[in-house]
Write an enzyme that holds these catalytic residues in place. Structure first.
Site, PDB file in Angstrom:
ATOM      1  N   ASN A 207       1.001  -4.230  -1.579  1.00 15.75           N
ATOM      2  CA  ASN A 207      -0.149  -4.622  -2.404  1.00 15.75           C
ATOM      3  C   ASN A 207       0.338  -5.115  -3.758  1.00 15.75           C
ATOM      4  O   ASN A 207       1.544  -5.177  -3.996  1.00 15.75           O
ATOM      5  CB  ASN A 207      -1.123  -3.444  -2.542  1.00 15.75           C
ATOM      6  CG  ASN A 207      -0.430  -2.253  -3.161  1.00 15.75           C
ATOM      7  OD1 ASN A 207      -0.036  -2.273  -4.321  1.00 15.75           O
ATOM      8  ND2 ASN A 207      -0.242  -1.203  -2.361  1.00 15.75           N
ATOM      9  N   ASP A 276      -2.754   2.804   2.834  1.00 15.21           N
ATOM     10  CA  ASP A 276      -3.496   3.779   3.639  1.00 15.21           C
ATOM     11  C   ASP A 276      -3.013   3.783   5.095  1.00 15.21           C
ATOM     12  O   ASP A 276      -3.174   4.759   5.805  1.00 15.21           O
ATOM     13  CB  ASP A 276      -4.991   3.451   3.606  1.00 15.21           C
ATOM     14  CG  ASP A 276      -5.596   3.774   2.238  1.00 15.21           C
ATOM     15  OD1 ASP A 276      -5.173   4.792   1.643  1.00 15.21           O
ATOM     16  OD2 ASP A 276      -6.447   2.996   1.755  1.00 15.21           O
ATOM     17  N   PRO A 302      -0.388   9.690   5.572  1.00 13.15           N
ATOM     18  CA  PRO A 302      -0.939  10.911   4.958  1.00 13.15           C
ATOM     19  C   PRO A 302      -1.457  10.595   3.556  1.00 13.15           C
ATOM     20  O   PRO A 302      -0.934   9.692   2.896  1.00 13.15           O
ATOM     21  CB  PRO A 302       0.276  11.845   4.881  1.00 13.15           C
ATOM     22  CG  PRO A 302       1.474  10.960   4.940  1.00 13.15           C
ATOM     23  CD  PRO A 302       1.067   9.743   5.730  1.00 13.15           C
ATOM     24  N   ILE A 304      -1.353  11.512   0.006  1.00 14.75           N
ATOM     25  CA  ILE A 304      -0.441  12.330  -0.810  1.00 14.75           C
ATOM     26  C   ILE A 304      -1.226  13.186  -1.805  1.00 14.75           C
ATOM     27  O   ILE A 304      -1.026  14.401  -1.920  1.00 14.75           O
ATOM     28  CB  ILE A 304       0.549  11.413  -1.576  1.00 14.75           C
ATOM     29  CG1 ILE A 304       1.314  10.542  -0.573  1.00 14.75           C
ATOM     30  CG2 ILE A 304       1.502  12.230  -2.436  1.00 14.75           C
ATOM     31  CD1 ILE A 304       2.065   9.386  -1.203  1.00 14.75           C
ATOM     32  N   PHE A 320      -6.225   8.376  -9.397  1.00 17.24           N
ATOM     33  CA  PHE A 320      -6.751   7.096  -9.850  1.00 17.24           C
ATOM     34  C   PHE A 320      -7.634   6.559  -8.731  1.00 17.24           C
ATOM     35  O   PHE A 320      -7.388   6.851  -7.554  1.00 17.24           O
ATOM     36  CB  PHE A 320      -5.619   6.107 -10.146  1.00 17.24           C
ATOM     37  CG  PHE A 320      -5.186   6.118 -11.592  1.00 17.24           C
ATOM     38  CD1 PHE A 320      -4.650   7.259 -12.155  1.00 17.24           C
ATOM     39  CD2 PHE A 320      -5.324   4.987 -12.385  1.00 17.24           C
ATOM     40  CE1 PHE A 320      -4.255   7.283 -13.492  1.00 17.24           C
ATOM     41  CE2 PHE A 320      -4.934   4.989 -13.711  1.00 17.24           C
ATOM     42  CZ  PHE A 320      -4.400   6.137 -14.271  1.00 17.24           C
ATOM     43  N   LYS A 338     -11.358  14.697  -2.612  1.00 21.35           N
ATOM     44  CA  LYS A 338      -9.946  15.091  -2.713  1.00 21.35           C
ATOM     45  C   LYS A 338      -9.781  16.346  -3.574  1.00 21.35           C
ATOM     46  O   LYS A 338      -8.683  16.810  -3.790  1.00 21.35           O
ATOM     47  CB  LYS A 338      -9.109  13.937  -3.289  1.00 21.35           C
ATOM     48  CG  LYS A 338      -9.169  12.674  -2.439  1.00 21.35           C
ATOM     49  CD  LYS A 338      -8.079  11.661  -2.784  1.00 21.35           C
ATOM     50  CE  LYS A 338      -8.329  10.343  -2.056  1.00 21.35           C
ATOM     51  NZ  LYS A 338      -7.156   9.524  -1.863  1.00 21.35           N
TER      52      LYS A 338
END
Ligand code: PMT
Length: 400
Positions: A207, A276, A302, A304, A320, A338
């Site tokens: 990216n 992802d 996964p 993180i 973020f 999360k």
């Protein structure tokens, strides 16, 4: 502790009469605890000799003539916690704004990841000239710190704005840039940059993350006194010398590098743009062009950040959120799902930039608060983020 204890300050001198005051400045920075190394332009040496600064700083002075080591300015750029250009003439500021690298001081300012501060010194008419006004506005927009100038009588006999600040005032201003050790001794683990997921030995899925935001936060945390470890995806950036840096390529490598270092971590900040998905079975040799379409099966990587936040005990967790729309809604969902302590949301892509750019705007969310940080250089935003994060971290650690 002294105001500038253990700070590495590069004192860069451009050619103005105020250069004579920089000799006193070099001494005062050291009295405040800083290690000082000096670099001078050719014209600065018309006003004061390098020998003066060598004697005062105890270090060889870098000049175009002295550069036996052609990379001396790069080495200084990496060593610096702060580059202070004092005096900064109108000509130097104009060259800084245009990204010129035609002398060692300008090249150093381009090459450093450290904050750059300038102490303008010039005749009052030059200070008031529209060209200088525009350059000063651009300095401010780019997050380059500016100390002064002051008003008063000038070497040219005129009176007005353009005098360089006095050496002790400059020392005080430098000290305000370092956050007086708010996070002294706190261990912070940061992820930054993009991950790359191999498709075959020469192709990857990645990216547009440059790592600029993550590296700026690493530096701001270091300046606040933290012990910083940076787990970085592939970037062209040089981390600050005192940041322990672990380079990785894939999301799985980043996951492993993070989990190996969590025992000693009090704050975790996930700034990396982690892929992802990864290719389920990367090809062992370069894929050949044959059919008109190509299908590649992706499997989930996964998460993180979520895995760190799920640990017990766990560090204070900051994430973020990079979004193209519905910024606050989506970021708040990530904060909750999360189970984070804080999330910094930014709009990315299109005209808003955010990813790959030098500036950004952030929305800081905690379960009970919201703060908007308006568009600014990433270095400035990083300092503000660290300030807010430290408040929440200490509130949680030592509840009233
Ligand atoms: O590097 P720059 O060019 O300076 O750009 C900065 C940035 C835009 C990359 C940065 O400001 C940013 O937003 N980073 C997070 C990018 C991202 O992946 O956001 P996300 O909304 O997809 O992920 C949410 C959070 O989960 C992030 O903290 C991310 O690091 C983390 N994550 C995501 C996926 C995954 N598998 N593991 C993770 O840890």
């Amino acid at each position: 502790m002294k105001k500038l204890q253990n700070k590495h300050i590069v004192l860069a001198i451009s050619g103005g009469i105020a250069a004579y005051k920089s000799a006193d400045l070099a001494r005062r920075l050291q009295d405040a605890g800083a290690s000082v190394r000096v670099i001078m332009t050719e014209s600065a040496q018309e006003f004061v000799t390098p020998l003066t600064f060598q004697a005062l700083s105890g270090n060889p002075v870098v000049t175009a003539g002295s550069a036996a080591n052609g990379m001396a300015h790069i080495e200084l750029a990496r060593w610096a916690d702060l580059v202070l250009v004092a005096p900064a003439t109108a000509d130097f500021i104009a060259r800084l704004i245009h990204g010129r690298a035609d002398d060692l001081v300008a090249a150093l300012c381009l090459a450093t990841g450290a904050p750059v501060a300038v102490a303008p010194a010039m005749n009052r008419q030059m200070w008031e000239n529209p060209a200088t006004r525009t350059n000063i506005q651009l300095l401010d927009q780019r997050g380059i710190q500016r100390f002064g100038p002051a008003q008063g009588s000038q070497a040219c006999g005129e009176t007005g704005y353009g005098r360089m600040l006095e050496p002790q005032e400059l020392v005080e201003q430098c000290a305000t840039l370092f956050d007086s050790g708010r996070l002294q001794g706190v261990s912070i683990l940061i992820t930054a940059g993009p991950t790359q997921e191999p498709i075959d030995p020469v192709r990857v899925i990645t990216n547009l993350s440059s790592g600029k935001m993550g590296y700026a936060v690493a530096r701001a945390a270091l300046d606040a006194g933290a012990k910083v470890t940076l787990v970085s995806g592939s970037t062209c950036l040089t981390p600050p010398e005192r940041v322990k840096t672990v380079r990785v390529q894939t999301a799985q490598q980043m996951f492993d590098a993070v989990h190996e270092r969590l025992d000693d971590t009090q704050i975790f900040i996930g700034i990396a743009a982690v892929s992802d998905y990864r290719v389920e079975e990367p090809a062992q040799s370069k894929l050949k062009k044959s059919a008109d379409t190509l299908e590649i099966k992706l499997v989930k990587n996964p998460d993180i950040l979520a895995s760190v936040a799920a640990r017990n005990p766990r560090p204070f967790c900051v994430g973020f959120a990079a979004e193209t729309d519905h910024l606050e809604d989506y970021a708040r969902k990530k904060l909750e799902q999360k189970r984070l302590d804080m999330i910094a949301a930014n709009l990315v892509g299109g005209e808003t930039g955010g990813i790959g750019t030098d500036d950004n705007a952030l929305l800081l969310l905690t379960p009970h608060s919201k703060v908007e940080l308006p568009r600014a250089a990433k270095s400035q935003l990083a300092r503000q983020l660290i300030e807010h994060m430290a408040n929440h971290y200490f509130e949680q650690k030592n509840p009233a």
